[in-house]
Design an enzyme around this catalytic site. Structure first.
Site, PDB file in Angstrom:
ATOM      1  N   MET A  80       0.805  -1.224   0.000  1.00 49.99           N
ATOM      2  CA  MET A  80       0.000   0.000   0.000  1.00 49.99           C
ATOM      3  C   MET A  80       0.837   1.274   0.000  1.00 49.99           C
ATOM      4  SD  MET A  80      -2.898  -1.214  -0.321  1.00 49.99           S
ATOM      5  CE  MET A  80      -3.495  -2.891  -0.218  1.00 49.99           C
ATOM      6  N   CYS A  81       2.145   1.153  -0.185  1.00 52.37           N
ATOM      7  CA  CYS A  81       3.004   2.338  -0.261  1.00 52.37           C
ATOM      8  C   CYS A  81       2.890   2.978  -1.639  1.00 52.37           C
ATOM      9  CB  CYS A  81       4.462   1.970  -0.009  1.00 52.37           C
ATOM     10  SG  CYS A  81       4.885   1.895   1.715  1.00 52.37           S
ATOM     11  N   HIS A  82       2.880   4.297  -1.636  1.00 55.21           N
ATOM     12  CA  HIS A  82       2.882   5.043  -2.888  1.00 55.21           C
ATOM     13  C   HIS A  82       4.311   5.130  -3.421  1.00 55.21           C
ATOM     14  CE1 HIS A  82      -0.809   6.410  -0.900  1.00 55.21           C
ATOM     15  NE2 HIS A  82      -1.266   6.636  -2.119  1.00 55.21           N
ATOM     16  N   MET A 116       8.269   4.727   5.752  1.00 59.63           N
ATOM     17  CA  MET A 116       8.390   3.330   5.329  1.00 59.63           C
ATOM     18  C   MET A 116       9.658   3.137   4.493  1.00 59.63           C
ATOM     19  SD  MET A 116       5.976   2.125   7.006  1.00 59.63           S
ATOM     20  CE  MET A 116       6.363   0.449   6.581  1.00 59.63           C
ATOM     21  N   GLU A 117      10.005   4.132   3.700  1.00 60.35           N
ATOM     22  CA  GLU A 117      11.229   4.072   2.909  1.00 60.35           C
ATOM     23  C   GLU A 117      12.456   4.044   3.826  1.00 60.35           C
ATOM     24  OE1 GLU A 117       8.046   5.188   0.178  1.00 60.35           O
ATOM     25  OE2 GLU A 117       8.527   5.828   2.203  1.00 60.35           O
ATOM     26  N   ASP A 131      24.304 -10.705   5.471  1.00 58.99           N
ATOM     27  CA  ASP A 131      24.677 -11.563   4.346  1.00 58.99           C
ATOM     28  C   ASP A 131      26.185 -11.532   4.099  1.00 58.99           C
ATOM     29  OD1 ASP A 131      24.135 -13.209   1.945  1.00 58.99           O
ATOM     30  OD2 ASP A 131      24.827 -11.408   0.905  1.00 58.99           O
TER      31      ASP A 131
END
EC number: 4.6.1.17
Length: 163
Positions: A80-82, A116-117, A131
């Site tokens: 749902m992120c733009h 969110m980014e 990793d």
């Protein structure tokens, strides 16, 4: 403690279906979000990171690229992120005795925030570190008993309305 109202959730319809929030009527606004998190590592692994002694290459340089790429692709991994115009990404690593701390600051000018980014940058950046060092972190059974990503969160979120 959150002060939001559960009745005001915007990512669902009245029927409970998922939906993207309509931000079309919102003004473009300068926004900034900073997130951070920690990756706990063995002291010997920390020493190898500091001394550029990890066989896969420069751990922090690779993690920085991964974090920035993750910021730019957040809209592809979080449903749902733009898709927003990223105007700047700053990554800061703090290599401590028992952990690597990553802070990611994201800036945009747009109709919705960029927290969110910033979070996506932190989690991916720390995953890249893991990793890169996993051979050094595994125990005799191939497990990671002391390796953990913790304390991931949004530190600040700013919105600067145009004058």
């Amino acid at each position: 403690m959150p002060d939001g109202d559960d009745d005001a959730l915007t990512h669902t319809t009245a029927d409970g279906d998922a939906q993207m929030v309509d931000v079309g009527s919102k003004p473009d606004t300068a926004r900034r979000a900073v997130a951070s998190g920690d990756l706990h590592l063995a002291e010997s692994t920390i020493d190898a990171v500091r001394d550029d002694g990890i066989g896969k290459g420069n751990v922090l340089a690779t993690a920085r690229v991964g974090a920035i790429q993750a910021v730019k692709h957040t809209w592809e991994t979080i449903p749902m992120c733009h898709q927003i115009p990223i105007t700047n990404v700053d990554t800061t690593f703090d290599v401590r005795d028992d952990r690597v701390v990553l802070e990611v600051a994201v800036e945009t000018t747009g109709k919705t925030g960029c927290e969110m980014e910033a979070l996506e940058g932190v989690t991916t950046g720390l995953n890249v570190v893991w990793d890169m060092v996993k051979a050094a972190e595994k125990d005799a059974d191939g497990q990671y008993p002391g390796t953990a990503i913790e304390n991931v969160g949004v530190d600040t979120k700013e919105k600067h309305h145009p004058e």
